[in-house]
Each structure stands twice: as C-alpha cells, then as structure tokens.
Motif scaffolding. Structure first.
Motif, mmCIF file in Angstrom:
data_model
loop_
_atom_site.group_PDB
_atom_site.id
_atom_site.type_symbol
_atom_site.label_atom_id
_atom_site.label_comp_id
_atom_site.label_asym_id
_atom_site.label_seq_id
_atom_site.Cartn_x
_atom_site.Cartn_y
_atom_site.Cartn_z
ATOM 1 N N LYS A 67 4.628 5.861 -6.684
ATOM 2 C CA LYS A 67 3.908 4.661 -7.099
ATOM 3 C C LYS A 67 2.432 4.725 -6.728
ATOM 4 O O LYS A 67 1.598 4.177 -7.428
ATOM 5 C CB LYS A 67 4.500 3.415 -6.441
ATOM 6 C CG LYS A 67 5.874 3.052 -6.892
ATOM 7 C CD LYS A 67 6.330 1.819 -6.151
ATOM 8 C CE LYS A 67 7.750 1.484 -6.437
ATOM 9 N NZ LYS A 67 8.201 0.324 -5.671
ATOM 10 N N ASN A 68 2.142 5.347 -5.610
ATOM 11 C CA ASN A 68 0.769 5.389 -5.125
ATOM 12 C C ASN A 68 0.203 6.788 -5.259
ATOM 13 O O ASN A 68 0.913 7.774 -5.063
ATOM 14 C CB ASN A 68 0.707 4.939 -3.658
ATOM 15 C CG ASN A 68 1.131 3.501 -3.513
ATOM 16 O OD1 ASN A 68 0.695 2.641 -4.270
ATOM 17 N ND2 ASN A 68 1.997 3.232 -2.567
ATOM 18 N N GLU A 69 -1.076 6.850 -5.582
ATOM 19 C CA GLU A 69 -1.756 8.124 -5.756
ATOM 20 C C GLU A 69 -2.696 8.324 -4.575
ATOM 21 O O GLU A 69 -3.530 7.472 -4.297
ATOM 22 C CB GLU A 69 -2.544 8.122 -7.062
ATOM 23 C CG GLU A 69 -1.671 7.858 -8.277
ATOM 24 C CD GLU A 69 -2.466 7.696 -9.547
ATOM 25 O OE1 GLU A 69 -3.648 8.098 -9.598
ATOM 26 O OE2 GLU A 69 -1.901 7.156 -10.513
ATOM 27 N N HIS A 70 -2.548 9.443 -3.904
ATOM 28 C CA HIS A 70 -3.356 9.756 -2.729
ATOM 29 C C HIS A 70 -4.318 10.873 -3.120
ATOM 30 O O HIS A 70 -3.885 11.909 -3.616
ATOM 31 C CB HIS A 70 -2.459 10.191 -1.572
ATOM 32 C CG HIS A 70 -1.341 9.223 -1.328
ATOM 33 N ND1 HIS A 70 -1.497 8.093 -0.557
ATOM 34 C CD2 HIS A 70 -0.074 9.188 -1.798
ATOM 35 C CE1 HIS A 70 -0.367 7.423 -0.548
ATOM 36 N NE2 HIS A 70 0.514 8.056 -1.295
ATOM 37 N N TYR A 71 -5.613 10.673 -2.896
ATOM 38 C CA TYR A 71 -6.623 11.648 -3.296
ATOM 39 C C TYR A 71 -7.334 12.222 -2.083
ATOM 40 O O TYR A 71 -7.768 11.487 -1.201
ATOM 41 C CB TYR A 71 -7.641 11.001 -4.237
ATOM 42 C CG TYR A 71 -7.055 10.739 -5.595
ATOM 43 C CD1 TYR A 71 -7.067 11.725 -6.577
ATOM 44 C CD2 TYR A 71 -6.455 9.527 -5.887
ATOM 45 C CE1 TYR A 71 -6.511 11.499 -7.822
ATOM 46 C CE2 TYR A 71 -5.896 9.295 -7.135
ATOM 47 C CZ TYR A 71 -5.926 10.282 -8.088
ATOM 48 O OH TYR A 71 -5.359 10.055 -9.319
ATOM 49 N N PHE A 72 -7.451 13.541 -2.060
ATOM 50 C CA PHE A 72 -8.093 14.272 -0.971
ATOM 51 C C PHE A 72 -9.158 15.192 -1.540
ATOM 52 O O PHE A 72 -8.966 15.784 -2.600
ATOM 53 C CB PHE A 72 -7.058 15.122 -0.233
ATOM 54 C CG PHE A 72 -5.948 14.335 0.377
ATOM 55 C CD1 PHE A 72 -6.020 13.936 1.699
ATOM 56 C CD2 PHE A 72 -4.830 13.972 -0.364
ATOM 57 C CE1 PHE A 72 -4.999 13.196 2.276
ATOM 58 C CE2 PHE A 72 -3.806 13.239 0.201
ATOM 59 C CZ PHE A 72 -3.893 12.847 1.522
#
Length: 133
Positions: A67-72
């Motif tokens: 559901k959540n998008e994590h960006y690095f």
C-alpha cells in the motif's frame, strides 16, 4: 498554517518541496521499516509535494501489503519521503523531517508527535513503548 519547505537527501541528488503544517502532528511509527530507518514524517497532501530533482536517482521499495511506497536515494540511501496510497485523506506524502535543512534541532524538538502502532496494524493507537522512537 501551511508553509513551503525545501529538502533533500544527504548527497543532494534528490530534492523536493513540500507544503507542511507543522502545527499539526508529525508521526513516529514502530513498524518494521520505520523503526529500522528512524523515519519521522510530516504529512503533505498530494498537491502539496513537488519533486524538484532526482526522480531517476530514487529506488522504490514496497513490502507487505504494498500500500505504501518507500523511496530511497540510490547514492546515499536516505529515505527523503514516502507515499501513502490508502490513508484517511487519500494519497499523501510522508516527508522525512530530518531532510528539511531549515528545521534545526530546536525547531524539531517543538514539533507535536503522534506515536502509531504500525507493527500491530493498529494505526489509531500508540504502541505500549514509544520513547525510543
């Protein structure tokens, strides 16, 4: 009151602008990824976030419910923001407060914090222990 803040990852490859109301609560979560990365977000609505540079320098990570998008940042590894896709306000951006240069330690120490129990999927409740977050 909304104010526009500029931020970046550690190496500066990823740069953004976000409209944040820092009189409203910020969040600390005990879920597996927030706990490990020490992510401390404030909420920006979809129309209040602008990626200024570095779209191609980001790595997206999805886990669990996706559901959540994590960006690095691919270079320095800093998680400057994430995207919540299923929230009470719809799509929103979680902006990492540690990535906003104009917020010094004193300003950060005054921000209101809501602790959430993401590990137990009880987003409306604080975890039993939260001072370490």
């Amino acid at each position: 009151m909304l104010k526009t803040y500029r931020g970046s990852c550690h190496c500066g490859a990823v740069q953004f602008e976000a409209e944040l109301d820092l009189t409203q609560s910020t969040y600390r979560c005990n879920c597996s990824i927030c706990r490990r990365t020490r992510f401390w977000p404030a909420v920006a609505r979809e129309e209040g976030f602008r990626l200024l540079a570095g779209e191609g320098e980001l790595t997206r990570y999805l886990f669990n419910t996706r559901k959540n998008e994590h960006y690095f940042c691919k270079h320095c590894g800093v998680r400057a923001f994430g995207i919540g896709t299923e929230t009470p306000i719809g799509k929103m951006y979680g902006v990492n407060l540690g990535c906003i240069d104009e917020l010094d330690d004193e300003a950060l120490s005054r921000l209101p914090i809501t602790y959430v129990d993401g590990r137990a999927d009880c987003w409306g409740s604080a975890p039993a222990f939260c001072s370490h977050l």
